[in-house]
Each structure stands twice: as C-alpha cells, then as structure tokens.
Scaffold this motif. Structure first.
Motif, short mmCIF file in Angstrom:
data_model
loop_
_atom_site.label_atom_id
_atom_site.label_comp_id
_atom_site.label_asym_id
_atom_site.label_seq_id
_atom_site.Cartn_x
_atom_site.Cartn_y
_atom_site.Cartn_z
N LEU A 148 6.67 -6.84 -10.33
CA LEU A 148 7.16 -5.93 -9.20
C LEU A 148 8.52 -6.47 -9.27
O LEU A 148 7.97 -7.30 -7.89
CB LEU A 148 5.69 -5.53 -8.37
CG LEU A 148 5.85 -4.56 -7.61
CD1 LEU A 148 6.13 -2.83 -8.25
CD2 LEU A 148 5.37 -4.00 -6.20
N ILE A 183 8.11 0.26 -1.19
CA ILE A 183 8.82 -0.25 -2.42
C ILE A 183 9.85 0.22 -2.61
O ILE A 183 10.84 -0.84 -2.97
CB ILE A 183 7.73 -0.23 -3.66
CG1 ILE A 183 6.23 -0.64 -3.77
CG2 ILE A 183 8.35 -1.07 -5.15
CD1 ILE A 183 5.99 -2.26 -3.35
N SER A 189 0.09 -2.81 -10.97
CA SER A 189 0.95 -3.38 -9.48
C SER A 189 0.47 -2.43 -9.02
O SER A 189 0.97 -3.30 -6.99
CB SER A 189 2.39 -3.72 -9.87
OG SER A 189 2.86 -1.97 -10.59
N GLY A 190 0.07 -1.48 -8.42
CA GLY A 190 -0.37 -0.71 -7.64
C GLY A 190 0.68 0.40 -7.31
O GLY A 190 0.74 0.80 -6.36
N ILE A 191 1.69 0.36 -8.42
CA ILE A 191 2.45 1.55 -8.50
C ILE A 191 2.27 2.99 -9.06
O ILE A 191 2.01 2.31 -10.54
CB ILE A 191 4.00 1.18 -8.80
CG1 ILE A 191 4.55 0.19 -7.89
CG2 ILE A 191 5.08 1.87 -8.97
CD1 ILE A 191 4.38 0.29 -6.73
N CYS A 235 1.93 4.27 6.53
CA CYS A 235 1.30 4.37 5.98
C CYS A 235 -0.13 3.02 6.22
O CYS A 235 -0.92 2.84 5.42
CB CYS A 235 0.67 4.70 4.28
SG CYS A 235 2.11 3.91 3.54
N HIS A 236 0.65 1.42 6.06
CA HIS A 236 -0.02 0.30 6.27
C HIS A 236 1.01 -0.22 6.78
O HIS A 236 1.58 -0.04 7.75
CB HIS A 236 0.52 -0.62 4.54
CG HIS A 236 1.91 0.11 4.03
ND1 HIS A 236 2.71 0.80 3.80
CD2 HIS A 236 2.73 -1.11 5.19
CE1 HIS A 236 3.69 0.26 3.31
NE2 HIS A 236 3.93 -0.25 4.13
N CYS A 244 -2.74 2.02 0.16
CA CYS A 244 -1.56 1.38 0.76
C CYS A 244 -1.57 -0.28 1.18
O CYS A 244 -1.06 -1.00 0.64
CB CYS A 244 -0.70 2.22 1.57
SG CYS A 244 -0.41 3.86 1.24
N HIS A 270 2.79 3.73 -0.31
CA HIS A 270 4.13 3.32 0.23
C HIS A 270 5.00 2.47 -1.47
O HIS A 270 5.55 1.19 -1.03
CB HIS A 270 2.94 1.99 -0.57
CG HIS A 270 2.04 1.53 -1.78
ND1 HIS A 270 0.91 2.73 -2.17
CD2 HIS A 270 2.40 1.89 -2.72
CE1 HIS A 270 0.26 2.21 -3.28
NE2 HIS A 270 1.27 2.00 -3.28
N ILE A 295 9.97 -7.62 -5.33
CA ILE A 295 10.50 -6.84 -4.54
C ILE A 295 9.51 -6.62 -3.80
O ILE A 295 10.40 -6.88 -2.18
CB ILE A 295 10.21 -5.32 -5.05
CG1 ILE A 295 10.48 -5.08 -6.09
CG2 ILE A 295 10.01 -3.95 -4.24
CD1 ILE A 295 9.88 -3.73 -7.43
N ASP A 355 -8.01 -1.34 -6.38
CA ASP A 355 -6.12 -2.35 -5.56
C ASP A 355 -7.28 -3.47 -4.35
O ASP A 355 -7.48 -4.08 -4.20
CB ASP A 355 -5.20 -2.05 -5.18
CG ASP A 355 -4.62 -1.67 -6.13
OD1 ASP A 355 -4.55 -2.09 -7.08
OD2 ASP A 355 -4.50 -0.51 -6.95
N MET A 387 -1.05 -3.64 -0.88
CA MET A 387 -0.07 -4.66 -1.58
C MET A 387 0.12 -5.06 -0.57
O MET A 387 1.34 -6.37 -1.12
CB MET A 387 0.37 -3.57 -2.40
CG MET A 387 0.02 -2.62 -3.44
SD MET A 387 1.75 -1.37 -3.76
CE MET A 387 3.00 -2.62 -4.14
N PHE A 388 0.11 -5.19 0.95
CA PHE A 388 1.25 -5.78 1.86
C PHE A 388 0.13 -7.11 2.65
O PHE A 388 -0.10 -6.85 3.25
CB PHE A 388 1.28 -4.95 2.75
CG PHE A 388 2.31 -3.94 2.23
CD1 PHE A 388 3.61 -3.86 2.59
CD2 PHE A 388 2.24 -2.81 1.43
CE1 PHE A 388 5.06 -3.41 1.89
CE2 PHE A 388 3.05 -2.04 1.00
CZ PHE A 388 4.24 -2.32 1.52
#
Lengths: 113, 273
Positions: A105, A6, A37-39, B144-145, B176, A2, B62, B205, B179-180
């Motif tokens: 983020l 980003i 942040s998951g990065i 991927c999402h 992935c 992902h 972002i 996560d 995050m969305f």
C-alpha cells in the motif's frame, strides 16, 4: 470507509513531495496496491473523486499497480497465489500459510511539471 | 493548539477525560499540514514555461505517518512497561461489558486505564468511569476507526502509570480498524455467538491481524444456531496463530481463562537491586 483515510494519506504524501520539488502540477501518480492490502477499489475510487477536489491531485492521472497476493506454505514451502486469507496450500491442503506478497500500500512515484 | 504536534482545534475529533477529580475537554484537529507561507518563487522576470516533466520516486507507505506515530506510542508504552491492548469487534459484541467485568474483578490486582472510541456519546466512558477506573472518551465524529494520533492525544490526558494495563476499545467496526496500528502490544478481536459463525471468513483482515479471539455470550449458545467449533475452525483458517478464549460476561463462565491470559501478558519490570 477507511479508504477515505488512505486517500487523505496519499494526498498528503503527494503534495509534500511536489512542494519539495517545486512542482506546479502533478500529472500522474503511481500507486502499488496489493490485492490483500484491505483496500476496496470501488470505495477507493469514490473517496478519490471526493477527497482530491481542490487539491493538486484533482486532475491527476492515477495509475494503480495491483499486486497479486502470494503465500508460502509453512509446512511444504510451496509458493502460490491466494485470493483469500483462508485459502489452503494447493499441494498439502494445510492452512499454515504466510503471506509474502499482496499487502503493499504505497505511493511509488509522481510525474510532475 | 496542541503543544505536541501543533494541530489546530477546528477538527471534529474530541477528547474527554472522565475523572472525578479533573475534567478536561480537548479538541484536536487531525491534519498536520505543517505548511509554510512563503512561496517558492524567484524574482527573475524572464519567461520560461515550467512544462518539463520529471518523475519523482516516492516509494512511501501510505500508512507511514500512522505507523510512525504508532511506534512512538509503542516506545512510550515499552518505556513505562504499560501493556496496551486494542479491543476490536462489530458493534454489540460485548467489548464494554468485557471491560466492566475485567475492571471490577481485577482492579485490586492490576492498575488500569481505558480509552473508549465511539463516533458519538460518552455512554461507554460513563460505564467505565462507574467502575472507578480513569477513562478518556474519544469521539471520532464521522470517523470509522481510531488511529495512532488519536491515541497519542488520549494518553496525554490519561497519564497512565508505570506497569499499568491500557485497554483501548476501538470503534465498533470489523473492517476499518484492522489497518490502523495504534502502538498496541496485542490486538484482541471479540465475536459473540449471536453473530454468524462465518464472520472470520467474511471479515478476515481483523482476524488475521489479531493475536487473541474472544468468543463472548456463550451462555446464549443453546438458543442460537451458532456452531462454535465451526467459528474456531474458520478463525484458524484465516490466522493459524490466533488464540481463542470462550466466555460469557453475563454468567462469568470462562472469565478466569481470560484473566489468566491477561495476567500472563503483564510483564513485571526488571527489578533493580
């Protein structure tokens, strides 16, 4: 992966702001990225190299402010740094924690000319 | 061209409504450059190098664009009293099987629509369509999402009814999709007993951002080294608010608890007298 999405988001934000400011070159970009942040920074670097090609960010210096995650124990109100979601409160040993920092983020600023 | 956002049709994401009566295939690009062709130049011929540097304060998230679209979706769902649920898991944990059981058992009581997300094929949408429920398949290509923009387009073809339940089956991926935001009311993470009981710790996560965890395939517990108490403890360590339901789509054990949870989330609209 992902991180590619980003990076695409960063490019869009930076190019939009640069266009509004009539900037020809984006010299530097400053990012705030929380440690939770998951990065994944390695994936981010790889995506950055590939995705910025042919954009205004292809030669831009990237400054990343890594923001250490912090949590607050809901039971005893202790604030402490965390590396993992499953970290326990160092004072009372509970997992009843709320993350108060480290999910950042964002694009903080641009240096343009 | 998409009438809502103006995106072109040269992208890789495709949308296919699987419906006996109508069959629409749409393709939408994913980028909204909103570019304008004029240049910001002035006609003066004097020489002046544009070398002065200046700092632009941006301070923008972002994921801002996705989050805006997610909130638009959420507003649409709220206005129509639609319960939108985002199903996330690794590939093969039983998301589609859970949907098949749920749709077959409850289609007389609740109104359903389904969005299926996969990189390729209509296989999952075909399984859902076989239950008689309206479904749109999103093929993300290499993506991927799912993101909020894809869901927006899928809703346009699905046209969900007021007071319905919308299941969004995300791309099988435990990293992935976390995050969305898609605009869902609840995020449901599914794990099966053939996976490791340390999965909540390895992929935190997804467990952190979910509200319900379904442990599937519990009929296989006697045959696998999976400690169900350990997985529950691990999930709770990551997210102490997480609700957990154990079930098996094969034997039907525990499905009643899941159905009770689901019905408790369906809010009846305020009656107008």
């Amino acid at each position: 992966m992902h991180e590619l999405s980003i990076v695409m988001g960063i490019i869009k934000i930076a190019e939009d702001y640069a266009r509004v400011a009539n900037a020809l070159v984006i010299d530097e970009i400053e990012l705030d990225i929380g440690t939770m942040s998951g990065i994944d920074m390695q994936s981010m670097e790889f995506a950055w190299t590939q995705a910025t090609k042919g954009t205004k960010l292809s030669a831009t210096i990237k400054k990343v402010n890594s923001i250490m995650a912090k949590a607050k124990c809901i039971d005893c109100e202790t604030e402490f740094e965390i590396k993992n979601y499953y970290d326990a409160c160092p004072v009372c040993g509970q997992h009843l924690i709320a993350i108060i920092q480290g999910k950042e983020l964002k694009v903080k600023s641009l240096l343009v000319s | 061209m998409c009438a809502t956002c103006g995106c072109g049709s040269d992208g890789k994401t495709t949308y296919q409504l699987i419906d006996k009566n109508e069959n629409l295939e749409q393709t939408h690009g994913h980028h909204h450059p909103h570019e304008h062709s004029h240049k910001h130049e002035h006609g003066d011929k004097h020489d002046h190098p544009h070398t002065e540097k200046k700092i632009i304060v941006v301070e923008q998230d972002i994921l801002h664009q996705n989050n805006l679209l997610a909130q638009r979706n959420r507003g649409f769902f709220d206005a129509k009293n639609i319960l939108a649920l985002n199903l996330v898991s690794s590939p093969g944990s039983g998301k589609t099987s859970l949907l098949e059981s749920t749709l077959n058992d409850l289609k007389g009581e609740l109104e359903f629509v389904v969005i299926e997300g996969d990189q390729q094929t209509n296989n999952d949408a075909d399984r859902i369509a076989a239950t008689g429920i309206k479904v749109t398949q999103i093929n993300t290509g290499k993506g991927c999402h799912l993101d909020a923009h894809m869901v927006l387009h899928a809703i346009q073809s699905l046209k969900p009814k007021d007071n319905s339940v919308l299941f969004i089956e995300n791309v099988g991926n435990l990293v992935c999709p976390a995050m969305f935001d898609l605009g869902e009311k609840e995020r449901i993470v599914i794990i099966s007993v053939t996976e490791g009981d340390d999965k909540p710790l390895k992929y935190p996560d997804m467990f952190y951002t979910s509200t319900l965890c379904i442990i599937n395939k519990i009929d296989l517990l006697p045959y696998v080294p999976f400690d169900i108490e350990k997985v529950k403890a691990n999930a709770k360590k990551v997210n102490h608010k997480l609700e957990i339901i154990e079930l098996s789509c094969t034997t039907g054990q525990g499905l009643d608890i899941w159905y009770k949870w689901l019905k408790s989330k369906v809010l009846l609209p305020d009656l107008v007298y």
